[in-house]
Write an enzyme that holds these catalytic residues in place. Sequence first.
Site, PDB file in Angstrom:
ATOM      1  CE  LYS A   1      -3.618   5.021   0.520  1.00 17.25           C
ATOM      2  NZ  LYS A   1      -2.225   4.540   0.569  1.00 17.25           N
TER       3      LYS A   1
ATOM      4  CE1 TYR B   1       0.711   7.783   2.942  1.00 20.00           C
ATOM      5  CE2 TYR B   1       1.285   5.608   2.149  1.00 20.00           C
ATOM      6  CZ  TYR B   1       0.395   6.448   2.767  1.00 20.00           C
ATOM      7  OH  TYR B   1      -0.816   5.957   3.207  1.00 20.00           O
TER       8      TYR B   1
ATOM      9  CG  ASP C   1      -1.840   1.208   1.233  1.00 16.11           C
ATOM     10  OD1 ASP C   1      -2.808   1.203   0.459  1.00 16.11           O
ATOM     11  OD2 ASP C   1      -1.579   2.164   1.995  1.00 16.11           O
TER      12      ASP C   1
ATOM     13  CG  HIS D   1      -4.215  10.019   0.361  1.00 17.44           C
ATOM     14  ND1 HIS D   1      -2.852   9.954   0.218  1.00 17.44           N
ATOM     15  CD2 HIS D   1      -4.457   9.565   1.609  1.00 17.44           C
ATOM     16  CE1 HIS D   1      -2.304   9.466   1.317  1.00 17.44           C
ATOM     17  NE2 HIS D   1      -3.258   9.238   2.177  1.00 17.44           N
TER      18      HIS D   1
END
Length: 313
Positions: A77, A52, A47, A108
């Site tokens: 996302k 990130y 994931d 997201h």
Amino acid sequence: MLSHHITLHNGQTIPAIALGTWQPKPNASEITRAVEHGLKVGYRHIDCAWFYGNEKEVGDGLRASGVPREEVFVTSKVWGTHHRRVEESLDQTLANLGTTYLDLYLIHWPVALNPNGNHPLMPVLPNGNFDIDESQDIRDTWKAMEAMVKKGKVKAIGTSNFSQMMLEKILPTAEITPAVNQLELHLYNPQLKLLDYLKSKKIVPQAYSPLGSTDAPLLTDESATEIAKKRGLKGTSDVLLGYLLKKDIVVLPKSMSPSRIESNLTGTLEAYHALTPEDLKILDGVAASGKQKRFIVPYWGIDLGFDNWPAPT
């Protein structure tokens, strides 16, 4: 192979225990090693998210593992500042990961942020509030997501952090129903009503922060600890993860520790087979007994439609 799969409404199967890759203090080599190790010990679902900032390192770990790309379910996302340029953002993610497609692509948050604001990730106004792109309709963002399926760049699309209210904004005009909805789900935030709604729409729930956040009290919860002892499980974390899996929720535990990465996989499966309907009933009641708590509550300044969420002022 250590695995448990759930079938999505499009017929795709999704490995129900995933390795989460978000880290508050990114360390490139740690992420790469964690992904490589996770895949080598049996994980088949990673994931990720553009937000990130570590998708290149995730891709490095994927290749270093030696596991063929087609055997790994990869999720990413689209971030709030990219709602007007979904395909461009997806192309960045694909290039970062070193792959030609995603198995699953999520919105997201149901919050569009100013793409021309004062920060590429978290633009804010002079008063300190988030700089919301109020003219971007979430239905248009979903249409752009649907186009990525039609182009073959993603196999499935879904949502993240969507309440029933937010889902009902897109469902009436959606050509493709979201395959999943990724949420903060755990013992202290079970969102039972929302889970019932998702089930009625054939949307598979996914649980991020299934063990709570850093230093969260879930790992010492008396009810979960007692059940772990009663069922002969190695630890409370097994109960916390197995509880969710038993409810057909995809779990997304994250860790940089090789031993913890392994135990999150094996312990979840052991608990899945050990927990009883009576155990689930006890665990479902823990939050309502006075322990209801969310750990991830960004103050967007708009109503997301969630229960147990601070009201915007």
